[in-house]
Design a protein around this motif. Structure first.
Motif, short mmCIF file in Angstrom:
data_model
loop_
_atom_site.label_atom_id
_atom_site.label_comp_id
_atom_site.label_asym_id
_atom_site.label_seq_id
_atom_site.Cartn_x
_atom_site.Cartn_y
_atom_site.Cartn_z
N SER A 27 -15.23 -16.15 -0.44
CA SER A 27 -15.39 -17.51 0.06
C SER A 27 -15.43 -17.56 1.59
CB SER A 27 -14.23 -18.37 -0.44
OG SER A 27 -14.33 -19.69 0.05
N GLY A 28 -16.44 -18.24 2.11
CA GLY A 28 -16.55 -18.39 3.56
C GLY A 28 -17.34 -17.29 4.25
N HIS A 29 -17.69 -16.24 3.52
CA HIS A 29 -18.47 -15.17 4.14
C HIS A 29 -19.90 -15.64 4.37
CE1 HIS A 29 -16.01 -11.25 3.49
NE2 HIS A 29 -15.35 -12.18 4.18
N VAL A 30 -20.33 -15.47 5.60
CA VAL A 30 -21.64 -15.93 6.03
C VAL A 30 -22.75 -15.03 5.50
CG1 VAL A 30 -23.09 -16.21 8.07
CG2 VAL A 30 -20.75 -17.05 8.10
N GLN A 50 -28.18 -14.89 5.49
CA GLN A 50 -27.17 -15.50 6.36
C GLN A 50 -27.08 -16.95 5.91
OE1 GLN A 50 -27.07 -14.70 10.68
NE2 GLN A 50 -27.02 -16.90 10.94
N ASN A 51 -25.95 -17.28 5.33
CA ASN A 51 -25.82 -18.56 4.62
C ASN A 51 -26.94 -18.65 3.58
OD1 ASN A 51 -23.48 -19.53 6.09
ND2 ASN A 51 -24.87 -19.71 7.84
N ALA A 97 -19.09 -11.43 9.30
CA ALA A 97 -19.92 -11.33 10.50
C ALA A 97 -21.27 -11.93 10.21
CB ALA A 97 -20.05 -9.88 10.93
N GLY A 98 -21.88 -12.52 11.22
CA GLY A 98 -23.19 -13.11 11.03
C GLY A 98 -24.14 -12.67 12.11
N GLY A 99 -25.38 -13.07 11.97
CA GLY A 99 -26.37 -12.72 12.98
C GLY A 99 -26.60 -11.23 13.07
N MET A 100 -26.66 -10.73 14.28
CA MET A 100 -26.98 -9.32 14.49
C MET A 100 -25.74 -8.44 14.46
SD MET A 100 -30.21 -9.36 14.74
CE MET A 100 -30.71 -7.83 15.51
N THR B 94 -30.81 -3.69 11.67
CA THR B 94 -31.07 -5.08 12.08
C THR B 94 -30.35 -6.07 11.16
OG1 THR B 94 -33.05 -5.06 10.73
CG2 THR B 94 -33.32 -4.55 13.07
N TRP B 95 -30.02 -7.23 11.69
CA TRP B 95 -29.36 -8.28 10.93
C TRP B 95 -28.05 -7.82 10.29
CZ3 TRP B 95 -30.67 -12.72 12.44
CH2 TRP B 95 -32.00 -13.03 12.74
N GLY B 96 -27.38 -6.89 10.92
CA GLY B 96 -26.07 -6.50 10.44
C GLY B 96 -26.05 -5.66 9.19
N LYS B 97 -27.24 -5.28 8.71
CA LYS B 97 -27.22 -4.47 7.50
C LYS B 97 -26.75 -3.07 7.82
CE LYS B 97 -32.07 -3.09 7.76
NZ LYS B 97 -33.43 -3.51 7.34
N LEU B 98 -26.23 -2.39 6.82
CA LEU B 98 -25.82 -1.01 6.96
C LEU B 98 -26.83 -0.10 6.27
CD1 LEU B 98 -21.97 -1.13 6.32
CD2 LEU B 98 -23.20 -1.04 8.50
#
Lengths: 116, 110
Positions: A27-30, A50-51, A97-100, B94-98
């Motif tokens: 829950s709450g993970h972006v 992301q969302n 964590a979100g985005g990059m 990119t985009w936080g992926k692993l």
């Protein structure tokens, strides 16, 4: 829930059938990721949300694979007209964590798909 | 495609011995992570090391990172039978992926 939940844990499909795999992230993970893991291999990236926005689907192997996360929480990975080469474990992971930014990923137990 | 390569692919040791696994990768990174996977289960995060760090410890785990050689190692000291699992290194994309390597399968015999 306390962790990432995936269902079903095991799925057997006949070649040509459609399947849907569900992921309920923390829950709450972006961020939400789908990975495919063949036997004896490392997980291979499929897609990222992301969302509710699907920002990266570069790993989806064909247009038979489709993923959605319409309300930014639960996600479904759908595979149409399954083929034997789709047999694998499908792992879902979420992150705060979100985005990059890359942070720790929390994985579910996976859905093992066997296509006969 | 996978970024990292782990070495060895399989490792068998006795309880109490140390286990060392190595990971090499191809492109520049911001951080590198190690995960453990027990048979039939999901992956569990062990440790994250940033590109400006050379060494990090967590309990019986020691991770090193050499960005000039694009390599990392995971050392498990005083291994236990419960450490039997597959271990994966993962680098950030990119985009936080692993992006995961192929993994090292560790077997610790009691």
């Amino acid at each position: 829930g306390a962790g990432v939940s995936q269902s079903p844990r095991y799925k057997v499909a006949k070649r040509g059938q459609d399947v849907a795999l569900r992921c309920d992230p923390i829950s709450g993970h972006v961020s939400l990721f789908w990975y495919q893991q063949a036997l004896g291999q490392g997980p291979e990236f499929l897609t990222y949300f992301q969302n509710e926005a699907q920002l990266d689907k570069s790993g989806l192997p064909s247009d038979r694979f489709f993923a959605e996360r319409p309300e930014g929480s639960v996600s479904t990975l759908k595979i149409q007209r399954t083929q034997q080469e789709d047999s694998a474990v499908y792992l879902c992971a979420s992150s705060s964590a979100g985005g990059m930014n890359t942070g720790e990923l929390f994985f579910g137990e996976g859905s093992r798909l066997t296509v006969l | 495609s996978q970024q990292g390569e782990e070495d060895p692919q399989a490792l068998s040791i006795q309880e109490g011995e140390n286990a060392t696994m190595n990971c090499s990768y191809k492109t520049s990174i911001n951080n590198l992570q190690w995960y453990r996977q027990n048979s039939g289960r999901g992956l569990v995060h062990l440790i994250l090391i940033r590109s400006n760090e050379r060494e990090k410890h967590s309990g019986r785990l020691r991770v090193t990172l050499d960005t000039s050689k694009k390599s990392s190692s995971l050392l498990i000291t005083a291994s236990r039978a419960a450490d039997t699992a597959s271990y994966f290194c993962a680098t950030d994309g990119t985009w936080g992926k692993l992006i995961f390597g192929q993994g090292t399968e560790l077997s610790v015999k009691p």
